[in-house]
Scaffold this active site. Structure first.
Site, short mmCIF file in Angstrom:
data_model
loop_
_atom_site.label_atom_id
_atom_site.label_comp_id
_atom_site.label_asym_id
_atom_site.label_seq_id
_atom_site.Cartn_x
_atom_site.Cartn_y
_atom_site.Cartn_z
N ARG A 78 -6.51 -0.74 -7.26
CA ARG A 78 -6.46 0.66 -7.68
C ARG A 78 -7.35 0.98 -8.87
NH1 ARG A 78 -4.56 2.86 -3.17
NH2 ARG A 78 -2.66 1.84 -2.48
N LYS A 169 7.86 -4.70 1.45
CA LYS A 169 7.55 -3.62 2.39
C LYS A 169 6.91 -4.18 3.66
CE LYS A 169 3.17 -2.59 0.06
NZ LYS A 169 2.44 -1.64 -0.78
N HIS A 182 -0.28 6.52 7.97
CA HIS A 182 -0.92 7.50 7.10
C HIS A 182 -1.35 8.73 7.90
CE1 HIS A 182 -1.32 3.90 4.56
NE2 HIS A 182 -1.33 4.74 3.55
N ASP A 256 8.19 5.02 1.47
CA ASP A 256 6.73 4.99 1.53
C ASP A 256 6.26 6.39 1.11
OD1 ASP A 256 4.20 4.00 1.93
OD2 ASP A 256 4.59 3.29 3.97
#
Length: 953
Positions: A78, A169, A182, A256
């Protein structure tokens, strides 16, 4: 006391970005302040910007925020300027060594805590048994549920044992989907029995082991909840009945991201948040519409669909989690040294170990890997889809002479054909395939012609192919099975490239196994074990227990003091411990910037490079003559206790006939120190005597001393006669040392080698040592093989040659022997000289070949006459009995090496497994500059290594 609205807000985490403008940050700050949110999930940005933003948000929060990151492979997933650990599939390639994954988790916790992050949404414990999975794929440890569980548990414990919360997860298991949640809602059409047996297995085991958090995904699973288009995130049957009641999970459940299309396609923002809470969700991640979400949840409480007590209980769980991570004693993140603190060498070391353990050899015809017999190989690297030199190519070039080619599918067909025709000149091709994308939806980054190029190169039957990309990509490369060897590093990074090259050349072994089934040929568990051959490994000091920062500081201080004092224009320092190169650095420039006052030889300074060739001067003695004699001893052709006349028949009537070679090699045979042969070619007025030199090359004057100075062909005979006829030093009184350092015998060893071995001296050395070692820059007369810009100039000779000595031997006597002698004349790079020295350290073995017997090395490198105060071995220099700067202060009695007049030095210390090379041109522009010795630069640099070693990390 929190209000009812604030208790709801504690269950909400919004997204935060530190790479956006001030208006965005103001709006985020307002959202946090007005609604008293529970946390923020941080996404793209940089560490300092991240910390500033988080500090600002925390200052606005009466209850400290829970800061999360989705950092499956580290902060680098990130944030820029941070550590990027391997993908989980790469870690899946590790056969065991799960303790390394634990260390990664622990280091992740250290980094997160330094950055003010309290939870990492990791690890992924989905079992990826669908090669076309568009979203999990490389993010999973693999398709073996036991391996996924074992590795996920190690990762989780590493983080949680160090007070970083985790969220395993994507419950109940996202590994067998063909749709990316997504963008749409995936459906898993499996029976409950199948789910229990596979998908749920890792979750069950990690929950039993104390998982702090579970992230629930947007998946439709009819066997668990038959409601149509109903994601697990909103299902009480999955969240409460299965996860809480059946599996017994008592930690925090996280949704999520609530903005994903797998959810929002069917349920609007706010409404979906309320439905998730109704189903039993504790924390909502990435809520898009906070006011509406709070309003919807409040309405549900009013209508009795959610009880206030359950909200209170969930809020308390969040507050207890905040206390567990230390937020009950919150302090702002300190910005000073933040980037350096996050990027510690220990992280790089863990990274290196993880990648090294994962490297997988999938094919190895005839045990080709690791490469042996380098002298039999004509090697080219071929980088596919890499227009510029790659890290793989650069690392491979450290091991031997290699030519490099870079091909891309964008090249014209005629260009590709021309290069492929050139490749016919090589008998081994190291093909590194660079796939720029890891995802199946992007065809793994394959360009139009990539597969065709791989197929063509594999069909040559001489290719070792390394695929830097997703393991599944192998199935998209038809004909790759024709390669002689196939290496899978799982991803494309500079570190995977470097370590793959080291694997191929035998600096490290391979123990990895495929974590997934690629096709019928390369199945789960495939992998071939290879072993290290003991070639130099290139790594960081921490791998051998040394602080890189401390070592660099100590070495820099010594070298830079020499540069400042103009003791030399520049230098190269290379150090190894335990066969691992831990320090390589080029300093300064090739020449001083000031003009020499000689316009004809004025040259432009440039920075020194690691691969520059230096004149070794007297280091030649232990790099040519001494190894040649050791080899002859091993062959039974030379006896150090024989007399000089035994191998030089012309000496039978000389005063040296009965001198014993052991005395000669230890400089106590009363030979004169040196003879200035060049002076005898000059008249008193400085002109050359007749029949010595000509300004034009001819058959009579073939020996090139400079571009315009050629020695008479018979003059070398005169030099050798003068050595034979030279008087001996007067014999000392009983008890006095006869030690006088002498070059003279080293002039003679090329003749002895040719007579005993039947080969020219240089060819004997190259065939016996340099080529097999991969030390191909070690050579006499480097101008014949290398451009001048690879060679560092030495001295401006104002007395004899009247020119700058550049690419020709500095020593005058060696120059008059056509640049080739046993005492001077060898050139080479620091890296190649170290290979020879490392072979000495390894008791005659290197790269899977025994060059010299341990016995002969022991004999040549021991003190020969300690009772006489003579510190010499046979040919080798050793530490003086009383320190006099000829060796580092801390050098052991078993250590040995040599220095060179031009500013060179090399030393081996078997007691500490150290090998050291220092190359400089301290004689530039004049030999009168002897500061390198008066300042003890060369030995003090190695002393810095001893200090760093004693200090540790």
């Amino acid at each position: 006391m929190l209000t009812p609205d604030e208790r709801i807000a504690q269950l909400i985490m919004v997204a935060g970005y530190s790479n956006r403008n001030g208006a965005y940050e103001d709006s985020l700050a307002t959202l946090v302040r007005v609604h008293r949110l529970g946390g923020v999930v941080m996404f793209q940005g940089g560490p300092v910007r991240h910390a500033k933003l988080v500090n600002r948000l925390q200052a606005l929060s009466a209850v400290p925020l829970l800061i999360a990151i989705d950092g499956e492979w580290g902060l680098g997933m990130r944030l820029d300027s941070t550590v990027r650990f391997p993908y989980q599939m790469t870690l899946g390639g590790m056969a065991g060594q799960d303790d390394l994954i634990y260390q990664m988790g622990a280091d992740m916790a250290r980094q997160c805590k330094r950055l003010g992050i309290h939870i990492n949404f990791a690890p992924v414990v989905d079992v990826n048994n669908n090669p076309n999975n568009p979203v999990i794929n490389f993010r999973a440890f693999g398709e073996d549920k036991y391996a996924v569980t074992r590795k996920g548990l190690a990762y989780m414990r590493g983080m949680q044992d160090n007070r970083l919360m985790t969220s395993i997860k994507h419950f109940p298991g996202h590994g067998d989907t063909g749709v990316d949640s997504h963008y749409d809602l995936p459906v898993i059409a499996k029976s409950r029995a199948q789910l229990d047996s596979l998908e749920l297995y890792p979750f069950r085991e990690l929950i039993n082991a104390g998982a702090a958090g579970v992230m629930v995904s947007h998946l439709s699973i009819p066997a668990l909840d038959s409601a149509r288009n109903f994601p697990a995130t909103l299902s009480s049957k999955i969240l409460t009945n299965l996860l809480r009641d059946e599996l017994g999970f008592q930690g925090l459940t996280f949704s999520d991201a609530m903005n994903m299309k797998g959810l929002t396609k069917f349920y609007p923002a706010g409404v979906s948040d309320r439905m998730a809470v109704e189903a039993g969700m504790d924390v909502l991640e990435f809520t898009e519409d906070v006011p509406r979400a709070i309003a919807e949840i409040k309405q549900a409480i009013t209508e009795g669909r959610i009880t206030q007590a359950s909200i209170n209980a969930r809020c308390m769980k969040v507050l207890l989690a905040k206390a567990w991570v230390g937020l009950d004693a919150y302090k702002p993140t300190v910005l000073d040294n933040l980037v350096a603190d996050l990027n510690q060498p220990q992280s790089e070391l863990i990274n290196r170990k993880l990648i090294e353990a994962s490297l997988t050899v999938l094919k190895n015809d005839g045990n080709l890997l690791p490469l042996r017999n380098l002298d039999s190989l004509r090697i080219a690297t071929v980088a596919l889809e890499a227009p510029t030199p790659t890290a793989f190519q650069q690392m491979a070039g450290n091991y031997t002479q290699i030519d490099h080619f870079n091909l891309t599918s964008a090249m014209a067909d005629t260009t590709l054909a021309r290069i492929q025709a050139q490749l016919a000149n090589y008998n081994l091709l190291l093909v590194d395939v660079h796939l720029s994308n890891i995802r199946p939806g992007a065809r793994y980054g394959m360009q139009a012609k990539t597969a065709a190029l791989v197929q063509q190169l594999a069909a040559t039957d001489k290719a070792v192919i390394t695929v830097f990309g997703n393991a599944y990509a192998i199935d998209k490369l038809p004909g790759i099975d024709r390669a002689r060897a196939l290496v899978m590093p799982y991803q494309l990074t500079p570190m995977t490239e470097e370590l793959s090259a080291q694997l191929i050349f035998g600096a490290i072994g391979a123990s990895g196994r495929l974590p997934v089934t690629v096709n019928s040929q390369y199945k789960l568990g495939a992998g071939i074990t290879t072993f290290s051959l003991g070639r130099l490994k290139y790594t960081i000091p921490e791998e051998v227990g040394i602080s890189s920062a401390y070592l660099a500081q100590q070495v820099d201080s010594v070298v830079n003091a020499g540069l400042q004092a103009k003791a030399y224009p520049g230098c190269v320092v290379q150090m190894a411990k335990d066969g691992k190169v831990i320090y390589r650095k080029a300093y300064g420039q090739t020449v001083f910037a000031e003009p020499l006052g000689q316009p004809a030889v004025a040259i432009t300074p440039r920075p020194v490079r690691l691969d520059d060739l230096y004149d070794m001067a007297s280091v030649t003695k232990i790099s040519t003559s001494t190894p040649a004699l050791m080899r002859l001893v091993d062959l039974g052709l030379f006896d150090v206790d024989a007399t000089m006349s035994a191998y030089l028949p012309g000496y039978k009537r000389s005063n040296k006939a009965n001198l014993v070679w052991r005395d000669v090699l230890t400089h106590q045979a009363r030979l004169r120190a040196w003879i200035p042969f060049w002076r005898e070619t000059k008249n008193e007025d400085g002109s050359f005597k007749p029949k010595t030199f000509s300004n034009v090359r001819s058959r009579r004057y073939p020996i090139e001393v400079t571009d315009s100075l050629f020695l008479h062909r018979s003059y070398p005979d005169r030099i050798f006669e003068e050595i034979k006829d030279s008087p001996l030093n007067e014999k000392k009184a009983a008890g006095e040392s006869e030690y006088v350092y002498s070059d003279l015998s080293f002039y003679l060893y090329p003749q002895i080698v040719k007579r005993l071995a039947g080969e020219d001296f240089e060819e004997f050395l190259k065939k016996t040592f340099y080529r097999p070692l991969g030390a191909t820059t070690l050579t006499y007369k480097p101008r014949l093989s290398y451009p001048l810009n690879r060679i560092v100039p030495t001295e401006y000779d104002s007395l004899f040659r009247k020119t700058l000595i550049w690419g020709r031997v500095h020593d005058e006597g060696a120059a008059m022997l056509d640049g080739l002698s046993g005492h001077a004349g060898l050139f080479g790079s620091a890296n190649d000289l170290m290979k020879l020295m490392e072979m000495y350290r390894q008791r005659g073995s290197y790269g899977g070949r025994q060059y010299l017997s341990p016995a002969v090395l022991t004999e040549f490198t021991r003190y020969q006459f300690p009772e006489l105060g003579n510190r010499r071995g046979l040919g080798f220099e050793k530490p003086a009995y009383k320190y006099n700067a000829n060796a580092p202060r801390s050098a052991s009695a078993s250590s040995f090496g040599h220095s060179g007049f031009t500013g060179t030095f090399t030393w081996v210390d078997p007691a500490y497994n150290l090998t050291y090379v220092f190359l400089s041109n301290r004689v530039y522009p004049t030999r009168e500059n002897n500061k390198i010795s008066s300042m003890n630069i060369r030995t003090n640099v190695m002393e810095a290594l001893y200090k760093a070693m004693k200090r540790g990390i």
